[in-house]
Write a protein that holds these residues in place. Structure first.
Motif, PDB file in Angstrom:
ATOM      1  N   LEU A   1      35.155  44.363  46.108  1.00  0.00           N
ATOM      2  CA  LEU A   1      35.212  43.096  46.073  1.00  0.00           C
ATOM      3  C   LEU A   1      34.154  42.015  45.602  1.00  0.00           C
ATOM      4  O   LEU A   1      34.511  40.970  44.663  1.00  0.00           O
ATOM      5  CB  LEU A   1      35.647  42.310  47.424  1.00  0.00           C
ATOM      6  CG  LEU A   1      35.491  41.095  47.952  1.00  0.00           C
ATOM      7  CD1 LEU A   1      37.056  40.574  47.241  1.00  0.00           C
ATOM      8  CD2 LEU A   1      35.846  40.812  49.359  1.00  0.00           C
ATOM      9  N   THR A   2      32.834  42.524  45.782  1.00  0.00           N
ATOM     10  CA  THR A   2      31.832  41.805  45.193  1.00  0.00           C
ATOM     11  C   THR A   2      31.848  41.892  43.529  1.00  0.00           C
ATOM     12  O   THR A   2      31.639  40.893  42.739  1.00  0.00           O
ATOM     13  CB  THR A   2      30.631  42.488  45.544  1.00  0.00           C
ATOM     14  OG1 THR A   2      30.394  42.091  47.087  1.00  0.00           O
ATOM     15  CG2 THR A   2      29.369  41.541  45.053  1.00  0.00           C
ATOM     16  N   ARG A   3      32.208  43.082  43.003  1.00  0.00           N
ATOM     17  CA  ARG A   3      32.238  43.077  41.764  1.00  0.00           C
ATOM     18  C   ARG A   3      33.395  42.084  40.965  1.00  0.00           C
ATOM     19  O   ARG A   3      33.408  41.480  39.827  1.00  0.00           O
ATOM     20  CB  ARG A   3      32.593  44.560  41.130  1.00  0.00           C
ATOM     21  CG  ARG A   3      31.227  45.398  41.334  1.00  0.00           C
ATOM     22  CD  ARG A   3      31.414  46.835  40.724  1.00  0.00           C
ATOM     23  NE  ARG A   3      32.428  47.622  41.453  1.00  0.00           N
ATOM     24  CZ  ARG A   3      32.054  48.621  42.523  1.00  0.00           C
ATOM     25  NH1 ARG A   3      30.833  48.580  42.830  1.00  0.00           N
ATOM     26  NH2 ARG A   3      32.945  49.050  43.238  1.00  0.00           N
ATOM     27  N   ARG A   4      34.434  42.338  41.783  1.00  0.00           N
ATOM     28  CA  ARG A   4      35.773  41.668  41.618  1.00  0.00           C
ATOM     29  C   ARG A   4      35.295  40.133  41.509  1.00  0.00           C
ATOM     30  O   ARG A   4      35.745  39.274  40.533  1.00  0.00           O
ATOM     31  CB  ARG A   4      36.864  41.663  42.353  1.00  0.00           C
ATOM     32  CG  ARG A   4      38.325  40.852  41.866  1.00  0.00           C
ATOM     33  CD  ARG A   4      38.793  41.258  40.721  1.00  0.00           C
ATOM     34  NE  ARG A   4      39.915  40.630  40.425  1.00  0.00           N
ATOM     35  CZ  ARG A   4      40.252  39.976  39.014  1.00  0.00           C
ATOM     36  NH1 ARG A   4      39.537  40.177  38.092  1.00  0.00           N
ATOM     37  NH2 ARG A   4      41.408  39.458  38.995  1.00  0.00           N
ATOM     38  N   SER A   5      34.472  39.644  42.282  1.00  0.00           N
ATOM     39  CA  SER A   5      34.202  38.077  42.436  1.00  0.00           C
ATOM     40  C   SER A   5      33.167  37.764  41.412  1.00  0.00           C
ATOM     41  O   SER A   5      33.191  36.701  40.655  1.00  0.00           O
ATOM     42  CB  SER A   5      33.421  37.970  43.905  1.00  0.00           C
ATOM     43  OG  SER A   5      32.959  36.690  43.938  1.00  0.00           O
ATOM     44  N   ASP A   6      32.329  38.828  40.741  1.00  0.00           N
ATOM     45  CA  ASP A   6      31.383  38.468  39.863  1.00  0.00           C
ATOM     46  C   ASP A   6      32.248  38.124  38.614  1.00  0.00           C
ATOM     47  O   ASP A   6      32.029  37.566  37.696  1.00  0.00           O
ATOM     48  CB  ASP A   6      30.499  39.609  39.644  1.00  0.00           C
ATOM     49  CG  ASP A   6      29.575  39.652  40.655  1.00  0.00           C
ATOM     50  OD1 ASP A   6      29.238  38.744  41.529  1.00  0.00           O
ATOM     51  OD2 ASP A   6      28.679  40.827  40.924  1.00  0.00           O
TER      52      ASP A   6
ATOM     53  N   LEU B   1      32.567  34.667  36.118  1.00  0.00           N
ATOM     54  CA  LEU B   1      32.567  34.547  34.510  1.00  0.00           C
ATOM     55  C   LEU B   1      33.758  34.037  34.076  1.00  0.00           C
ATOM     56  O   LEU B   1      33.718  33.326  33.109  1.00  0.00           O
ATOM     57  CB  LEU B   1      32.228  36.137  33.939  1.00  0.00           C
ATOM     58  CG  LEU B   1      30.868  36.838  34.531  1.00  0.00           C
ATOM     59  CD1 LEU B   1      30.897  38.268  33.933  1.00  0.00           C
ATOM     60  CD2 LEU B   1      29.891  35.848  33.652  1.00  0.00           C
ATOM     61  N   ARG B   2      35.181  34.203  34.761  1.00  0.00           N
ATOM     62  CA  ARG B   2      36.217  33.522  33.870  1.00  0.00           C
ATOM     63  C   ARG B   2      36.194  32.261  34.378  1.00  0.00           C
ATOM     64  O   ARG B   2      36.679  31.488  33.565  1.00  0.00           O
ATOM     65  CB  ARG B   2      37.484  34.384  34.737  1.00  0.00           C
ATOM     66  CG  ARG B   2      37.470  35.980  34.376  1.00  0.00           C
ATOM     67  CD  ARG B   2      38.742  36.399  34.820  1.00  0.00           C
ATOM     68  NE  ARG B   2      40.086  35.710  34.466  1.00  0.00           N
ATOM     69  CZ  ARG B   2      41.265  36.095  34.933  1.00  0.00           C
ATOM     70  NH1 ARG B   2      41.629  37.053  35.661  1.00  0.00           N
ATOM     71  NH2 ARG B   2      42.243  35.501  34.390  1.00  0.00           N
ATOM     72  N   ARG B   3      35.820  31.707  35.465  1.00  0.00           N
ATOM     73  CA  ARG B   3      35.548  30.314  35.736  1.00  0.00           C
ATOM     74  C   ARG B   3      34.468  29.690  34.583  1.00  0.00           C
ATOM     75  O   ARG B   3      35.082  28.675  33.990  1.00  0.00           O
ATOM     76  CB  ARG B   3      34.897  29.881  36.952  1.00  0.00           C
ATOM     77  CG  ARG B   3      35.626  30.294  38.129  1.00  0.00           C
ATOM     78  CD  ARG B   3      35.157  30.002  39.541  1.00  0.00           C
ATOM     79  NE  ARG B   3      35.777  30.470  40.574  1.00  0.00           N
ATOM     80  CZ  ARG B   3      35.271  31.449  41.273  1.00  0.00           C
ATOM     81  NH1 ARG B   3      34.028  31.934  41.128  1.00  0.00           N
ATOM     82  NH2 ARG B   3      35.910  31.973  42.336  1.00  0.00           N
ATOM     83  N   GLN B   4      33.489  30.368  34.000  1.00  0.00           N
ATOM     84  CA  GLN B   4      32.744  29.764  33.209  1.00  0.00           C
ATOM     85  C   GLN B   4      33.417  29.912  31.887  1.00  0.00           C
ATOM     86  O   GLN B   4      32.819  29.249  30.982  1.00  0.00           O
ATOM     87  CB  GLN B   4      31.321  30.652  33.302  1.00  0.00           C
ATOM     88  CG  GLN B   4      30.402  30.567  34.526  1.00  0.00           C
ATOM     89  CD  GLN B   4      29.518  31.509  34.755  1.00  0.00           C
ATOM     90  OE1 GLN B   4      28.845  31.929  33.669  1.00  0.00           O
ATOM     91  NE2 GLN B   4      29.394  31.967  36.023  1.00  0.00           N
ATOM     92  N   GLU B   5      34.287  30.646  31.624  1.00  0.00           N
ATOM     93  CA  GLU B   5      35.103  30.871  30.405  1.00  0.00           C
ATOM     94  C   GLU B   5      35.987  29.924  29.975  1.00  0.00           C
ATOM     95  O   GLU B   5      36.487  29.752  28.959  1.00  0.00           O
ATOM     96  CB  GLU B   5      35.379  32.459  30.083  1.00  0.00           C
ATOM     97  CG  GLU B   5      34.212  33.184  29.763  1.00  0.00           C
ATOM     98  CD  GLU B   5      34.594  34.752  29.983  1.00  0.00           C
ATOM     99  OE1 GLU B   5      35.779  35.171  30.229  1.00  0.00           O
ATOM    100  OE2 GLU B   5      33.669  35.578  29.872  1.00  0.00           O
ATOM    101  N   LEU B   6      36.384  29.048  31.014  1.00  0.00           N
ATOM    102  CA  LEU B   6      37.526  28.050  30.934  1.00  0.00           C
ATOM    103  C   LEU B   6      37.188  27.088  29.862  1.00  0.00           C
ATOM    104  O   LEU B   6      35.890  26.862  29.644  1.00  0.00           O
ATOM    105  CB  LEU B   6      37.548  27.430  32.141  1.00  0.00           C
ATOM    106  CG  LEU B   6      38.473  28.233  33.435  1.00  0.00           C
ATOM    107  CD1 LEU B   6      38.445  27.521  34.477  1.00  0.00           C
ATOM    108  CD2 LEU B   6      39.855  28.598  32.991  1.00  0.00           C
TER     109      LEU B   6
END
Length: 265
Positions: free
Chosen positions: A26-31, A35-40
């Motif tokens: 879950l932690t890795r998925r959250s990370d 990153l996907r938020r930052q790539e928007l």
């Protein structure tokens, strides 16, 4: 009478190590999601928004306070409210002490609400908070970022919140989501929480919670991210603790209150 499974320390450790694998995943998925938020893609904002703050009238760029990033918490406090939303207030209890750390990491923060500044200042003093809080009263900011809707939109079923269209306000009670709570009577959870803000259900529910992120680059403000509804769970510090308590959230309806209203019956 105890009804939960019991076991030896060895049995607990084996189960805990299995759970640890899932927690790490879950932690890795959250990370990855971070990153996907930052790539928007960034969306340029050309509209001139004005706010009233403790320092006077301000533009959206002014809210950055010389920093390159800005986080805004869309706090439910409409002009007709007599107190801030208790759910938003609980979230604010958690982020109040975080702001100084954000500000020293090139990230400005401000709550924004539609209520007049004087109301926000009075409630902020009552709650003992120190975070910046701006009034967008009379402007389009809340509507443009999908955290305020009109009575006509409620009646016509044209509200789009959390990227979904909601049904009209009128209708029988059907469940426990925000739009469904709106159909309930005076004993529904949403009616009880609306009453704590001095409003009725329809008035209370025209304002909504959310968080938005912005960046300032070469004098231009860009919108980078927004999240609503349960997308705010990770910012609600109370729940992060309860999720680690033996009985978890253990909820039956809305139980939390403004922090100065516990023990008052």
């Amino acid at each position: 009478m105890m009804t939960h499974t019991t076991g030896t320390r060895e049995e607990w450790l084996k189960a805990r190590l299995d759970l640890l694998k899932a927690e790490k995943e879950l932690t890795r998925r959250s990370d990855e999601l971070a990153l996907r938020r930052q790539e928007l893609p960034w969306v340029r904002i050309d509209k001139e928004y004005r706010f009233e703050t403790d320092e006077g009238s301000a533009s959206l760029a002014d809210l950055f306070g010389g920093r390159s990033q800005l986080l805004v918490y869309h706090f439910m406090f409409g002009p007709d409210y007599t107190a801030g939303c208790p759910s938003c207030s609980s979230i604010a209890d958690g982020f109040n002490g975080v702001v100084v750390h954000l500000e020293n990491h090139d990230v400005a923060f401000s709550a924004v609400s539609r209520a007049p500044l004087q109301k926000l200042q009075a409630f902020k003093e009552r709650m003992g908070w120190s975070f910046p809080w701006a009034s967008s009263n009379g402007g389009d900011f809340n509507a443009d970022f999908s955290v305020w809707f009109t009575a006509d939109q409620q009646r016509e079923g044209t509200i789009e919140y959390n990227f979904r269209r909601e049904p009209p306000l009128a209708g029988p009670p059907r469940g426990q989501t925000v739009p469904e709570w709106q159909q309930g009577g005076s004993e529904s959870p949403i009616a009880q929480i609306a009453a704590s803000t001095g409003t009725d259900v329809a008035t209370y529910a025209r304002d909504r919670p959310g968080v938005s992120a912005f960046v300032l680059e070469d004098g231009v403000v860009y919108h980078t991210y927004s999240s609503y509804a349960r997308g705010l769970d990770g910012l609600w510090g109370m729940y992060q603790w309860l999720d680690r308590a033996p009985r978890g959230r253990n909820e039956n309806g809305i139980w939390w209150r403004h922090h100065d209203r516990y023990g008052r019956g």
